[in-house]
Design a protein around this motif. Sequence first.
Motif, PDB file in Angstrom:
ATOM      1  N   VAL A   1      -0.083  16.083  -5.656  1.00 17.73           N
ATOM      2  CA  VAL A   1      -0.279  14.674  -6.009  1.00 17.73           C
ATOM      3  C   VAL A   1       0.418  13.755  -4.994  1.00 17.73           C
ATOM      4  N   GLU A   2       1.721  13.946  -4.863  1.00 16.85           N
ATOM      5  CA  GLU A   2       2.522  12.998  -4.086  1.00 16.85           C
ATOM      6  C   GLU A   2       2.115  12.978  -2.611  1.00 16.85           C
ATOM      7  N   LYS A   3       2.182  14.119  -1.948  1.00 22.17           N
ATOM      8  CA  LYS A   3       1.864  14.153  -0.516  1.00 22.17           C
ATOM      9  C   LYS A   3       0.422  13.767  -0.212  1.00 22.17           C
ATOM     10  N   PRO A   4      -0.576  14.304  -0.929  1.00 22.22           N
ATOM     11  CA  PRO A   4      -1.960  13.904  -0.628  1.00 22.22           C
ATOM     12  C   PRO A   4      -2.189  12.407  -0.800  1.00 22.22           C
ATOM     13  N   LEU A   5      -1.597  11.790  -1.824  1.00 25.79           N
ATOM     14  CA  LEU A   5      -1.808  10.360  -2.038  1.00 25.79           C
ATOM     15  C   LEU A   5      -1.043   9.524  -1.029  1.00 25.79           C
TER      16      LEU A   5
ATOM     17  N   ILE B   1       0.844  -1.201   0.000  1.00 29.52           N
ATOM     18  CA  ILE B   1       0.000   0.000   0.000  1.00 29.52           C
ATOM     19  C   ILE B   1       0.876   1.246   0.000  1.00 29.52           C
ATOM     20  N   ARG B   2       1.907   1.241   0.860  1.00 23.86           N
ATOM     21  CA  ARG B   2       2.821   2.399   0.898  1.00 23.86           C
ATOM     22  C   ARG B   2       3.513   2.584  -0.440  1.00 23.86           C
ATOM     23  N   ARG B   3       3.974   1.487  -1.043  1.00 21.94           N
ATOM     24  CA  ARG B   3       4.678   1.577  -2.328  1.00 21.94           C
ATOM     25  C   ARG B   3       3.766   2.109  -3.429  1.00 21.94           C
ATOM     26  N   VAL B   4       2.552   1.576  -3.494  1.00 23.57           N
ATOM     27  CA  VAL B   4       1.625   1.983  -4.549  1.00 23.57           C
ATOM     28  C   VAL B   4       1.316   3.466  -4.450  1.00 23.57           C
ATOM     29  N   PHE B   5       1.024   3.939  -3.239  1.00 19.31           N
ATOM     30  CA  PHE B   5       0.642   5.350  -3.081  1.00 19.31           C
ATOM     31  C   PHE B   5       1.846   6.282  -3.097  1.00 19.31           C
ATOM     32  N   ARG B   6       3.045   5.733  -2.968  1.00 13.23           N
ATOM     33  CA  ARG B   6       4.251   6.561  -3.079  1.00 13.23           C
ATOM     34  C   ARG B   6       4.747   6.641  -4.524  1.00 13.23           C
ATOM     35  N   ILE B   7       4.751   5.513  -5.229  1.00 10.09           N
ATOM     36  CA  ILE B   7       5.365   5.435  -6.552  1.00 10.09           C
ATOM     37  C   ILE B   7       4.398   5.786  -7.674  1.00 10.09           C
ATOM     38  N   LEU B   8       3.214   5.211  -7.643  1.00 13.31           N
ATOM     39  CA  LEU B   8       2.330   5.290  -8.806  1.00 13.31           C
ATOM     40  C   LEU B   8       1.778   6.684  -9.107  1.00 13.31           C
TER      41      LEU B   8
ATOM     42  N   GLU C   1      13.681  -1.313  -9.741  1.00  8.90           N
ATOM     43  CA  GLU C   1      13.315  -1.237  -8.327  1.00  8.90           C
ATOM     44  C   GLU C   1      12.023  -1.978  -8.026  1.00  8.90           C
ATOM     45  N   GLU C   2      11.024  -1.811  -8.876  1.00  9.03           N
ATOM     46  CA  GLU C   2       9.731  -2.419  -8.565  1.00  9.03           C
ATOM     47  C   GLU C   2       9.807  -3.943  -8.610  1.00  9.03           C
ATOM     48  N   LYS C   3      10.589  -4.502  -9.511  1.00  8.38           N
ATOM     49  CA  LYS C   3      10.726  -5.956  -9.535  1.00  8.38           C
ATOM     50  C   LYS C   3      11.497  -6.449  -8.320  1.00  8.38           C
ATOM     51  N   PHE C   4      12.487  -5.685  -7.888  1.00  6.65           N
ATOM     52  CA  PHE C   4      13.227  -6.060  -6.682  1.00  6.65           C
ATOM     53  C   PHE C   4      12.298  -6.132  -5.476  1.00  6.65           C
ATOM     54  N   TYR C   5      11.412  -5.168  -5.360  1.00  2.69           N
ATOM     55  CA  TYR C   5      10.535  -5.124  -4.192  1.00  2.69           C
ATOM     56  C   TYR C   5       9.311  -6.027  -4.316  1.00  2.69           C
TER      57      TYR C   5
END
Length: 396
Positions: free
Chosen positions: A347-351, A77-84, A145-149
């Motif tokens: 975008v980034e901080k609100p998400l 969840i953290r990754r999706v809302f941080r990266i996407l 990075e995403e495949k590593f994680y």
Amino acid sequence: MSHEDYLGSRRFPGLDGLRAIAATMVIFYHFGGPNWTFLSGWVGVYIFFVLSGFLITTLLLREQDRTGRISLSNFYIRRVFRILPPYLVILGGIVAFVILRGEFFTRDFPHALKYYLTFLNEFFPGSGGNGSDNFFSGSWTLGIEEKFYLVWPFLLVAIGIGAAKRKFLLVGTAMVILLALVPLTTGGWALGTSKVAIYTSTIHYFILAGGCLLAILLHYRRGYAVLKPLTHPLAAIPIAAAFGLMTANLDRLWTETQQNLLLLVGYAVLTMLLLIVLVSPGPLRWLLGTAPMRFVGERSYSLYLLQGPVHFVVVQAVPGLAQNRTVSALTVFLVGLAIADLIHRWVEKPLIDVGKRLIARKEARREERQAPPRPAEPHAEPKPEPAPAPATSSAS
């Protein structure tokens, strides 16, 4: 710095400054012309790899200590809302831009989007497209990075990273398993001068794993004791000097020695040592933790992804900046930073906050399910009315 002080540090501001340096190196290397080639700025992506492995693993280990478990669902969840969100906003903006210019097909986006929307970015350059600049080729690092994680957190959970005994043996086993699988999904170890080979090289995953290993060593008391001398402020002098010298000479060494894998491993090790300096008290941590450095560092993700489209727009607006020189790179940096700031704020901080709220609600529901049921209160018998208090005189 004591181990307790390190574990008690909730934020590492010096690492924001290192992000700022990495993103700036990349931009000035790409657009600054001959005066900036000494930066070997393309290696800025390897700074990001080490940083990413270190920070993600540190967060997972501290979650293990705090809650007794690593929640994979919370991690993703953290990754999706941080990266996407920034990724999709920037990619969507580029797609809209090329559609309006009538260049969606000439820039090969029907083919490119198959890679960009599945995080197979690093395989696009060798996929047989038409080779037109689509302004998003720098996103290849996100694919790595995403495949590593997708793998590393599962291994941490599977081996029981929080076990009181044999943790270093278990961690070592997990890394061997991970890195044994990596060549099956990459282009192998060959580097040479081929850009396609560099994009898909197996070495990237080892550099990410180096950041993870540093996080593990610093997290546990035995490993920290070995590295503790490097937390002394004076240790920053030789480490920063060695890092700067290798950065300034890496392009030349790459060409002259042909020892490309060893050079990248050496650079990753120096970056790991620099991270130890930057999480420890001292002048270098203070310098890279100043407000301007943190400002750029917190926006470095979007700034890095924006460099291609911003350069194109800048050149269209001011054709004289088409020649790569210092003023061109500075203009791309400042315009990109302004747009990155808007994306960061809107975008980034609100998400990221949305992701935190989702995790908080999820954890609250979990606690409710695990809470023992309240025992039913026994039926209360009616109590007799108390006898009236005896009358007393004011004199008593």
